[in-house]
Write an enzyme that holds these catalytic residues in place. Structure first.
Site, short mmCIF file in Angstrom:
data_model
loop_
_atom_site.label_atom_id
_atom_site.label_comp_id
_atom_site.label_asym_id
_atom_site.label_seq_id
_atom_site.Cartn_x
_atom_site.Cartn_y
_atom_site.Cartn_z
N THR A 124 8.72 12.88 21.56
CA THR A 124 9.21 11.51 21.38
C THR A 124 8.28 10.70 20.48
O THR A 124 7.06 10.96 20.46
CB THR A 124 9.34 10.82 22.75
N ASP A 125 8.84 9.71 19.80
CA ASP A 125 8.00 8.81 19.00
C ASP A 125 7.02 8.03 19.89
O ASP A 125 6.01 7.52 19.41
CB ASP A 125 8.87 7.84 18.18
N GLU A 126 7.33 7.95 21.20
CA GLU A 126 6.51 7.13 22.09
C GLU A 126 5.08 7.66 22.25
O GLU A 126 4.20 6.92 22.68
CB GLU A 126 7.20 6.98 23.46
N TYR A 151 4.93 7.96 31.02
CA TYR A 151 5.88 8.90 30.39
C TYR A 151 5.34 9.38 29.05
O TYR A 151 5.26 10.58 28.78
CB TYR A 151 7.25 8.21 30.21
N LYS A 155 4.14 13.16 27.75
CA LYS A 155 4.73 13.86 26.59
C LYS A 155 3.64 14.18 25.55
O LYS A 155 3.68 15.21 24.88
CB LYS A 155 5.84 13.03 25.96
P1 NAD Z 1 17.42 13.46 30.71
O1 NAD Z 1 16.56 12.78 31.73
O2 NAD Z 1 18.83 12.99 30.51
O3 NAD Z 1 17.50 15.02 31.04
C1 NAD Z 1 16.41 15.77 31.46
C2 NAD Z 1 16.93 17.11 31.96
O4 NAD Z 1 15.79 17.90 32.33
C3 NAD Z 1 17.82 17.01 33.19
O5 NAD Z 1 18.95 17.84 33.05
C4 NAD Z 1 16.93 17.48 34.33
O6 NAD Z 1 17.65 18.09 35.39
C5 NAD Z 1 16.05 18.48 33.61
N1 NAD Z 1 14.76 18.68 34.29
C6 NAD Z 1 13.91 17.72 34.74
N2 NAD Z 1 12.84 18.29 35.35
C7 NAD Z 1 13.03 19.63 35.26
C8 NAD Z 1 12.27 20.75 35.68
N3 NAD Z 1 11.11 20.60 36.33
N4 NAD Z 1 12.73 21.99 35.42
C9 NAD Z 1 13.92 22.15 34.77
N5 NAD Z 1 14.69 21.13 34.36
C10 NAD Z 1 14.24 19.89 34.60
O7 NAD Z 1 16.59 13.39 29.38
P2 NAD Z 1 17.08 13.27 27.85
O8 NAD Z 1 17.21 11.84 27.51
O9 NAD Z 1 18.21 14.21 27.63
O10 NAD Z 1 15.78 13.82 27.10
C11 NAD Z 1 15.63 15.21 26.82
C12 NAD Z 1 14.29 15.43 26.12
O11 NAD Z 1 14.26 14.66 24.92
C13 NAD Z 1 13.09 14.99 26.93
O12 NAD Z 1 12.07 15.93 26.73
C14 NAD Z 1 12.70 13.64 26.34
O13 NAD Z 1 11.31 13.40 26.48
C15 NAD Z 1 13.09 13.85 24.89
N6 NAD Z 1 13.44 12.63 24.14
C16 NAD Z 1 14.38 11.77 24.65
C17 NAD Z 1 14.74 10.65 23.91
C18 NAD Z 1 15.82 9.69 24.40
O14 NAD Z 1 16.07 8.68 23.76
N7 NAD Z 1 16.50 9.97 25.51
C19 NAD Z 1 14.13 10.40 22.68
C20 NAD Z 1 13.16 11.30 22.21
C21 NAD Z 1 12.84 12.42 22.95
P1 TYD Z 2 14.95 2.49 27.51
O1 TYD Z 2 16.39 2.86 27.35
O2 TYD Z 2 14.35 2.55 28.87
O3 TYD Z 2 14.13 3.37 26.46
P2 TYD Z 2 12.56 3.32 26.04
O4 TYD Z 2 11.81 2.52 27.01
O5 TYD Z 2 12.18 4.77 26.10
O6 TYD Z 2 12.53 2.76 24.66
O7 TYD Z 2 14.75 1.00 26.98
C1 TYD Z 2 15.08 0.63 25.65
C2 TYD Z 2 14.60 -0.79 25.44
O8 TYD Z 2 15.36 -1.67 26.28
C3 TYD Z 2 13.14 -1.02 25.84
O9 TYD Z 2 12.56 -1.96 24.94
C4 TYD Z 2 13.22 -1.61 27.23
C5 TYD Z 2 14.52 -2.40 27.18
N1 TYD Z 2 15.25 -2.51 28.48
C6 TYD Z 2 15.70 -3.76 28.91
O10 TYD Z 2 15.50 -4.80 28.24
N2 TYD Z 2 16.39 -3.82 30.10
C7 TYD Z 2 16.62 -2.72 30.87
O11 TYD Z 2 17.24 -2.85 31.95
C8 TYD Z 2 16.14 -1.44 30.40
C9 TYD Z 2 16.38 -0.19 31.21
C10 TYD Z 2 15.48 -1.38 29.20
#
Ligand code: NAD
Ligand code: TYD
Length: 341
Positions: A124-126, A151, A155
């Site tokens: 992630t960019d985070e 988090y 990562k």
């Molecule tokens: P999500 O929370 O929707 O899904 C996570 C999945 O991982 C779930 O299906 C969960 O059951 C599984 N999981 C959790 N712990 C586990 C374990 N111990 N063993 C096996 N499976 C397990 O997450 P997402 O939003 O789909 O993100 C997927 C990946 O992409 C993550 O690694 C996250 O850090 C990365 N990512 C997400 C975003 C975003 O905007 N959502 C952006 C950049 C990177």
């Molecule tokens: P989020 O979807 O949790 O992603 P991330 O924290 O990984 O960027 O949140 C996106 C943005 O929205 C972040 O700046 C936090 C804000 N946010 C709110 O303002 N209200 C909310 O209830 C949530 C969940 C997030």
């Protein structure tokens, strides 16, 4: 790519990637290995019935289970499995360290033992922290690590382990760092689906702090296309930033959602800020564009419209996701500031 091992494929991005991989690599065998935590949902896998597909219920920290599911001859592991919600990591980081750090190391060890040809770590960019408001500054692959939430720190820890596996053992690794994804099947604790679900039910939308934090939004399918390309074409050891040059302030995103749903802006409710809230994310994705020829296909307007429509036509999915444990989390997270769904 004959045998692909995808972890976390029952989650939001992983399930989109499973669909894409099966469509783009129809000759491949795809294993989806997922622990089905609160965020993993078999509803997300509905309709996936390709011959080469199998689901294995397992935890990436369980070495024996991973070794058994990997078997012989796996060509690549793509690691999506993670605890992914910043607010939950602030409440308790234990699961984040266990899955994101320890789980990644277990996968790396198993990859070496099973002689897997490529390991893709979905990051992630985070991990790079927060940018100043100055719009000329972007995250590049050269930006240093500066994770601010538990988090992000977990990562970043995972990335360090992936890097070490390459440096010390010569494992073929690729790291992708993407910004905020949006699209179908995102668990409604995240901002975009939370807003859509609340607005659809005429419930208040909690906006943290002054609402002026900036996120760089990308459609989940564009992210998945970038990962698939990196899996197939990247240099060994490469890291790529992935973004669609789509910076938006939270308040602006919230108003767009309300406008598209025809709901009043009075639903916006400012609540106390997230501790340590990163101010701005913005990604320079020119490396993956020039090296691999990747470009996003969705615009914000087309992607957001389709996404809102998906949640509108999949009300059952939303209601199931918002039942049970979600309610407890919601009450704990927002207290009396915003009424529970
Ligand atoms: P999500 O929370 O929707 O899904 C996570 C999945 O991982 C779930 O299906 C969960 O059951 C599984 N999981 C959790 N712990 C586990 C374990 N111990 N063993 C096996 N499976 C397990 O997450 P997402 O939003 O789909 O993100 C997927 C990946 O992409 C993550 O690694 C996250 O850090 C990365 N990512 C997400 C975003 C975003 O905007 N959502 C952006 C950049 C990177
Ligand atoms: P989020 O979807 O949790 O992603 P991330 O924290 O990984 O960027 O949140 C996106 C943005 O929205 C972040 O700046 C936090 C804000 N946010 C709110 O303002 N209200 C909310 O209830 C949530 C969940 C997030």
């Amino acid at each position: 790519m004959n045998q692909l091992f995808i972890t976390g494929g029952a989650g939001f991005i992983g399930s989109a990637f499973v669909r894409l991989a099966l469509a783009e690599l129809p000759q491949s065998e795809v294993t989806n290995f997922d622990a089905l935590t609160y965020a993993g949902n078999t509803d997300n896998l509905e309709g996936i019935d390709a011959e080469g597909y199998r689901f294995v219920h397992g935890d990436i920290t369980d070495r024996d289970a991973v070794m058994e599911a990997l078997g012989q001859g796996t060509d690549a592991i793509v690691n999506f499995a993670a605890e992914s919600h910043v607010d939950r990591s602030i409440a308790s980081a234990d699961e984040f360290v266990r899955t994101n750090v320890l789980g990644t190391q277990v996968l790396l060890d198993c990859a070496r033992e099973r002689k897997v040809s490529r390991f893709v770590q979905v990051s992630t960019d985070e991990v790079m922290g927060s940018l100043p408001e100055d719009e000329r500054e972007f995250f590049t692959e050269e930006s240093g690590f500066s994770p601010n939430s538990p988090y992000a720190a977990s990562k970043a820890g995972a990335e360090h382990l992936v890097r070490a596996a390459r440096h010390t053992f010569g494992l073929d690794t690729v790291i992708t760092r993407c910004g905020n994804n949006y699209g179908p099947r995102q668990f409604p604790e995240k901002f975009l689906p939370l807003m859509i679900a609340n607005a659809m039910n005429d419930q208040p939308i909690p906006v943290y702090g002054d609402g002026r934090n900036v996120r760089d939004w990308i459609h989940v399918d564009d992210h998945c296309r970038a990962i698939l390309l990196a899996l197939r074409k990247a240099r060994a050891g490469a890291t790529y930033n992935i973004g669609a040059r789509n910076e938006r302030r939270n308040i602006e995103v919230a108003k767009s959602v309300l406008d598209q749903l025809g709901k009043p802006h009075s639903l916006l409710t400012f609540v106390k800020d997230r501790p340590g809230h990163d101010r701005r994310y913005a990604i320079d994705s020119s490396l993956i564009e020039s090296e691999l020829g990747w470009k996003p296909q969705e615009t914000w307007e087309s992607g957001l419209g389709k996404t809102i429509e998906w949640y509108q036509t999949n009300g059952d999915w939303v209601e199931r996701a918002r039942s049970g444990a979600y309610r407890e989390f919601y009450a704990q997270q927002y207290g009396s500031e915003v009424k529970a769904p």
